[in-house]
Design a protein around this motif. Sequence first.
Motif, PDB file in Angstrom:
ATOM      1  N   TYR A   1     -44.654  -3.693   6.758  1.00 45.22           N
ATOM      2  CA  TYR A   1     -43.502  -3.422   7.617  1.00 45.22           C
ATOM      3  C   TYR A   1     -42.265  -3.177   6.742  1.00 45.22           C
ATOM      4  O   TYR A   1     -41.532  -2.205   6.936  1.00 45.22           O
ATOM      5  CB  TYR A   1     -43.249  -4.602   8.574  1.00 45.22           C
ATOM      6  N   CYS A   2     -42.052  -4.036   5.781  1.00 45.29           N
ATOM      7  CA  CYS A   2     -40.922  -3.911   4.868  1.00 45.29           C
ATOM      8  C   CYS A   2     -40.974  -2.564   4.143  1.00 45.29           C
ATOM      9  O   CYS A   2     -39.945  -1.902   3.967  1.00 45.29           O
ATOM     10  CB  CYS A   2     -40.941  -5.071   3.875  1.00 45.29           C
ATOM     11  N   ALA A   3     -42.159  -2.141   3.744  1.00 42.90           N
ATOM     12  CA  ALA A   3     -42.313  -0.848   3.074  1.00 42.90           C
ATOM     13  C   ALA A   3     -41.926   0.304   4.008  1.00 42.90           C
ATOM     14  O   ALA A   3     -41.312   1.281   3.564  1.00 42.90           O
ATOM     15  CB  ALA A   3     -43.748  -0.675   2.574  1.00 42.90           C
ATOM     16  N   PHE A   4     -42.252   0.198   5.289  1.00 41.80           N
ATOM     17  CA  PHE A   4     -41.818   1.222   6.242  1.00 41.80           C
ATOM     18  C   PHE A   4     -40.293   1.239   6.345  1.00 41.80           C
ATOM     19  O   PHE A   4     -39.672   2.306   6.354  1.00 41.80           O
ATOM     20  CB  PHE A   4     -42.435   1.000   7.627  1.00 41.80           C
TER      21      PHE A   4
ATOM     22  N   LYS B   1     -38.913   2.818   3.334  1.00 43.27           N
ATOM     23  CA  LYS B   1     -39.525   4.134   3.092  1.00 43.27           C
ATOM     24  C   LYS B   1     -40.319   4.157   1.788  1.00 43.27           C
ATOM     25  O   LYS B   1     -40.353   5.159   1.076  1.00 43.27           O
ATOM     26  CB  LYS B   1     -38.479   5.243   3.145  1.00 43.27           C
ATOM     27  N   ASN B   2     -40.966   3.058   1.499  1.00 46.59           N
ATOM     28  CA  ASN B   2     -41.848   2.931   0.334  1.00 46.59           C
ATOM     29  C   ASN B   2     -43.256   3.339   0.784  1.00 46.59           C
ATOM     30  O   ASN B   2     -44.165   2.521   0.881  1.00 46.59           O
ATOM     31  CB  ASN B   2     -41.809   1.496  -0.193  1.00 46.59           C
ATOM     32  N   PHE B   3     -43.424   4.609   1.086  1.00 49.23           N
ATOM     33  CA  PHE B   3     -44.658   5.099   1.687  1.00 49.23           C
ATOM     34  C   PHE B   3     -45.838   5.071   0.724  1.00 49.23           C
ATOM     35  O   PHE B   3     -46.984   5.001   1.156  1.00 49.23           O
ATOM     36  CB  PHE B   3     -44.445   6.491   2.276  1.00 49.23           C
TER      37      PHE B   3
ATOM     38  N   GLN C   1     -40.862  -7.782  -2.222  1.00 46.96           N
ATOM     39  CA  GLN C   1     -40.694  -7.004  -3.442  1.00 46.96           C
ATOM     40  C   GLN C   1     -41.758  -7.351  -4.483  1.00 46.96           C
ATOM     41  O   GLN C   1     -42.191  -6.487  -5.242  1.00 46.96           O
ATOM     42  CB  GLN C   1     -39.297  -7.210  -4.040  1.00 46.96           C
ATOM     43  N   LEU C   2     -42.212  -8.590  -4.507  1.00 47.11           N
ATOM     44  CA  LEU C   2     -43.262  -8.988  -5.449  1.00 47.11           C
ATOM     45  C   LEU C   2     -44.503  -8.125  -5.277  1.00 47.11           C
ATOM     46  O   LEU C   2     -45.085  -7.650  -6.249  1.00 47.11           O
ATOM     47  CB  LEU C   2     -43.620 -10.463  -5.254  1.00 47.11           C
ATOM     48  N   LEU C   3     -44.917  -7.927  -4.043  1.00 46.15           N
ATOM     49  CA  LEU C   3     -46.077  -7.079  -3.786  1.00 46.15           C
ATOM     50  C   LEU C   3     -45.750  -5.604  -3.991  1.00 46.15           C
ATOM     51  O   LEU C   3     -46.558  -4.857  -4.538  1.00 46.15           O
ATOM     52  CB  LEU C   3     -46.609  -7.316  -2.384  1.00 46.15           C
ATOM     53  N   HIS C   4     -44.572  -5.177  -3.563  1.00 46.49           N
ATOM     54  CA  HIS C   4     -44.201  -3.771  -3.710  1.00 46.49           C
ATOM     55  C   HIS C   4     -44.195  -3.338  -5.174  1.00 46.49           C
ATOM     56  O   HIS C   4     -44.650  -2.241  -5.500  1.00 46.49           O
ATOM     57  CB  HIS C   4     -42.827  -3.502  -3.097  1.00 46.49           C
TER      58      HIS C   4
END
Length: 171
Positions: free
Chosen positions: A49-52, A55-57, A21-24
């Motif tokens: 991978y976490c973004a996939f 669905k944080n495209f 989440q820090l990077l997102h």
Amino acid sequence: MQNTPQNCPCGSGKSYPDCCQLLHLHWDAEQAKALTAEYTSAQLMRSRYCAFVLKNFDYIIKTHHPNFIGDLTLAELTKGPHPEWLALDILAAKDGLSSERPRQGSVTFKAWYRMDGQIQAIYECSEFIFDSGRWYYTQGQQFQAKLPGRNDPCLCHSGKKFKQCCLNTNK
């Protein structure tokens, strides 16, 4: 983006707020340069991978180096169907050194997922570059993945045998 989980989907064992989440959340902020300068290509791989999974495209697009993005668009990533992501296994990671800082990296991984009732994997050696104070995905070479044996540990890291876990729901 769907609801955020308590445990990070990347499999690090950390909570999502203390991990990807820090990077997102901070990719666009100036503080992200400080964050990502300390991260490795493997950590960027985990966050992608976490973004996939979530669905944080938008994050997938932002972390893909613009010189390598080709025809990949947010609209393309957003349209489904989307798989049920099961687990990420990092098999090897290497960050090469160039001038005092890593400038290139590679990560070999298997990202297991279920689609149309079948378990499959993206098995890839991904390449990354460190550019303008951040790591970026560039491209990858894909390989054929083999499912675990019936008595092997389950790919989802449940602690059960494959036959008693994901293989049982693979019908």
